[in-house]
Design a protein around this motif. Structure first.
Motif, mmCIF file in Angstrom:
data_model
loop_
_atom_site.group_PDB
_atom_site.id
_atom_site.type_symbol
_atom_site.label_atom_id
_atom_site.label_comp_id
_atom_site.label_asym_id
_atom_site.label_seq_id
_atom_site.Cartn_x
_atom_site.Cartn_y
_atom_site.Cartn_z
ATOM 1 N N GLU A 95 36.714 23.034 35.003
ATOM 2 C CA GLU A 95 36.477 24.476 34.940
ATOM 3 C C GLU A 95 37.234 25.141 36.081
ATOM 4 O OE1 GLU A 95 36.256 27.888 34.318
ATOM 5 O OE2 GLU A 95 35.163 26.772 32.781
ATOM 6 N N PRO A 96 38.415 25.720 35.775
ATOM 7 C CA PRO A 96 39.284 26.229 36.845
ATOM 8 C C PRO A 96 38.950 27.633 37.328
ATOM 9 C CG PRO A 96 40.365 26.488 34.743
ATOM 10 C CD PRO A 96 39.031 25.843 34.445
ATOM 11 N N ALA A 97 37.730 28.121 37.086
ATOM 12 C CA ALA A 97 37.400 29.508 37.458
ATOM 13 C C ALA A 97 37.661 29.774 38.939
ATOM 14 C CB ALA A 97 35.947 29.813 37.109
ATOM 15 N N VAL A 98 37.409 28.779 39.793
ATOM 16 C CA VAL A 98 37.585 28.984 41.227
ATOM 17 C C VAL A 98 39.065 29.172 41.584
ATOM 18 C CG1 VAL A 98 37.754 26.522 41.802
ATOM 19 C CG2 VAL A 98 36.889 28.136 43.506
ATOM 20 N N LEU A 99 39.956 28.652 40.755
ATOM 21 C CA LEU A 99 41.391 28.753 41.049
ATOM 22 C C LEU A 99 41.975 30.109 40.680
ATOM 23 C CD1 LEU A 99 42.702 25.284 39.765
ATOM 24 C CD2 LEU A 99 41.980 25.904 42.085
ATOM 25 N N ARG A 100 41.438 30.739 39.650
ATOM 26 C CA ARG A 100 42.079 31.935 39.096
ATOM 27 C C ARG A 100 42.205 33.076 40.107
ATOM 28 N NH1 ARG A 100 42.801 30.705 33.845
ATOM 29 N NH2 ARG A 100 41.259 29.335 32.833
ATOM 30 N N PRO A 101 41.137 33.446 40.837
ATOM 31 C CA PRO A 101 41.322 34.533 41.812
ATOM 32 C C PRO A 101 42.276 34.167 42.937
ATOM 33 C CG PRO A 101 39.127 33.555 42.022
ATOM 34 C CD PRO A 101 39.730 33.010 40.779
ATOM 35 N N LEU A 102 42.337 32.891 43.307
ATOM 36 C CA LEU A 102 43.293 32.469 44.335
ATOM 37 C C LEU A 102 44.716 32.649 43.822
ATOM 38 C CD1 LEU A 102 41.559 29.177 45.560
ATOM 39 C CD2 LEU A 102 41.683 31.346 46.794
ATOM 40 N N ILE A 103 44.972 32.173 42.608
ATOM 41 C CA ILE A 103 46.315 32.305 42.026
ATOM 42 C C ILE A 103 46.679 33.773 41.841
ATOM 43 C CG2 ILE A 103 47.724 31.784 40.008
ATOM 44 C CD1 ILE A 103 45.940 29.296 39.583
ATOM 45 N N ASP A 104 45.732 34.560 41.334
ATOM 46 C CA ASP A 104 46.010 35.976 41.068
ATOM 47 C C ASP A 104 46.321 36.748 42.342
ATOM 48 O OD1 ASP A 104 45.615 35.555 38.378
ATOM 49 O OD2 ASP A 104 43.550 36.301 38.360
ATOM 50 N N ASN A 105 45.800 36.265 43.464
ATOM 51 C CA ASN A 105 46.018 36.963 44.737
ATOM 52 C C ASN A 105 47.114 36.312 45.575
ATOM 53 O OD1 ASN A 105 43.914 39.263 45.177
ATOM 54 N ND2 ASN A 105 42.746 37.599 44.234
ATOM 55 N N GLY A 106 47.915 35.470 44.958
ATOM 56 C CA GLY A 106 49.093 34.947 45.631
ATOM 57 C C GLY A 106 48.896 33.714 46.478
ATOM 58 N N TYR A 107 47.716 33.113 46.427
ATOM 59 C CA TYR A 107 47.481 31.887 47.197
ATOM 60 C C TYR A 107 48.056 30.679 46.460
ATOM 61 C CZ TYR A 107 44.265 34.316 50.340
ATOM 62 O OH TYR A 107 43.722 35.167 51.272
#
Length: 355
Positions: free
Chosen positions: A221-233
């Protein structure tokens, strides 16, 4: 797509992108790639492939004392179609092999990842521990255990694995990426499969008891990754996870990368390895298959042309492409700047598996 001849390994694109100093005053000693194209003629396989002949002998490239501003612009313009193709796309990179353990290769790989992120690629990194686990077991007076030729991870070893993999190795990579200068929008963030149920582990099979705490993936469940990716991390994920009871497992990093690429609907999966790619003839390094579809890859696996450690890598690539990843590539991490060759040139740096 740019032709292989337009951007060989000695292309000034690679030098110019990696060095802000365009006044080149020293000679370059590099391995040269000689490209040839041939059709794959096996009628049982429904694909065409390219083969690359390589030579590891050093070649002296004539000295270049200056590069005009116009030449710089021309070189970057050559790469523009490739940059546009991958801009804004999610790319999952499994980082391992010599590229992870060799200091001479580690710095260029980290630098390449940061450069690609600044070109607009959305990078996710997955890693194992390399030789660090055995090194730390030795420091603690613990001997590696084997059963039927396979590494056995018992409870004591698993404690060391979790500390080394999710702690020392993961944070070291995060530090290297941040030091190299990830984009101002975001830096690297270290995680493991246990964070926010990113990965839930399970034993790989009922007959795998000898492997102890070496597991497989039950769910992701990659939910934790999505905001990081969306914010350039740049998420940096250690391949360790827990099952539903909280029991920890180490999981093959190739498997983790493949499953995360599928879950994130990634444009591309990259496995950095210590081999040139898939070989049509296992003992012939000149029989490199440049591109194959998943049906062709499966046939090669069934025909035992792909075996050993490469079998699991190719199976991982096939599964991820079958689940929607646009393409998966096994590339040679021993080649400096192989990531740039894969993304910014038409020739690539290994074998690409497509749908």
């Amino acid at each position: 797509m740019l032709s292989a001849k337009s951007l060989p390994l000695s292309s000034p694109l690679i030098k110019a992108l990696k060095s802000p100093d365009a006044n080149l005053t020293s000679k370059y000693y590099i391995g040269i790639n000689k490209w040839s194209r041939k059709m794959y003629t096996n009628p049982s396989l429904s694909f065409q492939s390219s083969c690359r002949e390589t030579s590891s002998e050093p070649v002296v490239v004539p000295e270049s004392r200056s590069m005009s501003a116009q030449n710089r612009v021309d070189i970057l313009s050559e790469a523009l179609p490739c940059i546009q193709k991958f801009h804004g796309k999610t790319i999952v990179v499994k980082y391992g092999g010599a590229a992870m353990t060799s200091e001479a290769l580690q710095a260029p790989v980290i630098s390449d990842l940061v450069l690609l992120q600044n070109f607009g690629l959305r990078i996710v990194i997955v890693h194992g521990a390399g030789p660090e686990i055995n090194q730390w077991l030795g420091r603690l007076g613990l001997k590696p255990k084997f059963g039927n030729g396979l590494h056995v991870t018992d409870a004591t070893t698993m404690e060391v694995v979790a500390m080394v993999l999710g702690g020392k190795v993961n944070k070291h990579l995060v530090t290297l990426i941040n030091k190299a200068g990830a984009s101002a929008a975001g830096f690297a963030a270290g995680l493991s499969g246990m964070d926010d149920h990113l990965l839930t582990a399970r034993p790989p099979s009922p007959n795998s008891g000898l492997l102890g705490f070496v597991g497989d993936i039950a769910t992701g469940e990659p939910a934790v990754l999505r905001p990081l990716i969306d914010n350039g991390y740049i998420p940096v994920v250690a391949s360790v996870a827990a099952d539903k009871t909280g029991r920890l497992y180490i999981i093959n990093a190739d498997t983790v990368a493949g499953e995360l690429a599928a879950a994130l609907a990634a444009e591309k999966l990259i496995l950095l390895t210590d081999v040139a790619g898939i070989l049509e003839e296992r003992d012939d390094p000149e029989s490199l298959v440049k591109e194959v579809d998943i049906e062709g890859a499966r046939r090669m696996m069934n025909d035992e042309k792909i075996a050993g450690g490469m079998f699991q890598k190719v199976d991982c690539c096939v599964r991820s492409v079958a689940q929607g990843v646009r393409a998966a590539s096994v590339i040679d991490g021993r080649v400096q700047h192989s990531l740039l060759l894969e993304f910014l040139t038409g020739g690539g740096a290994g074998t690409m598996i497509t749908g």
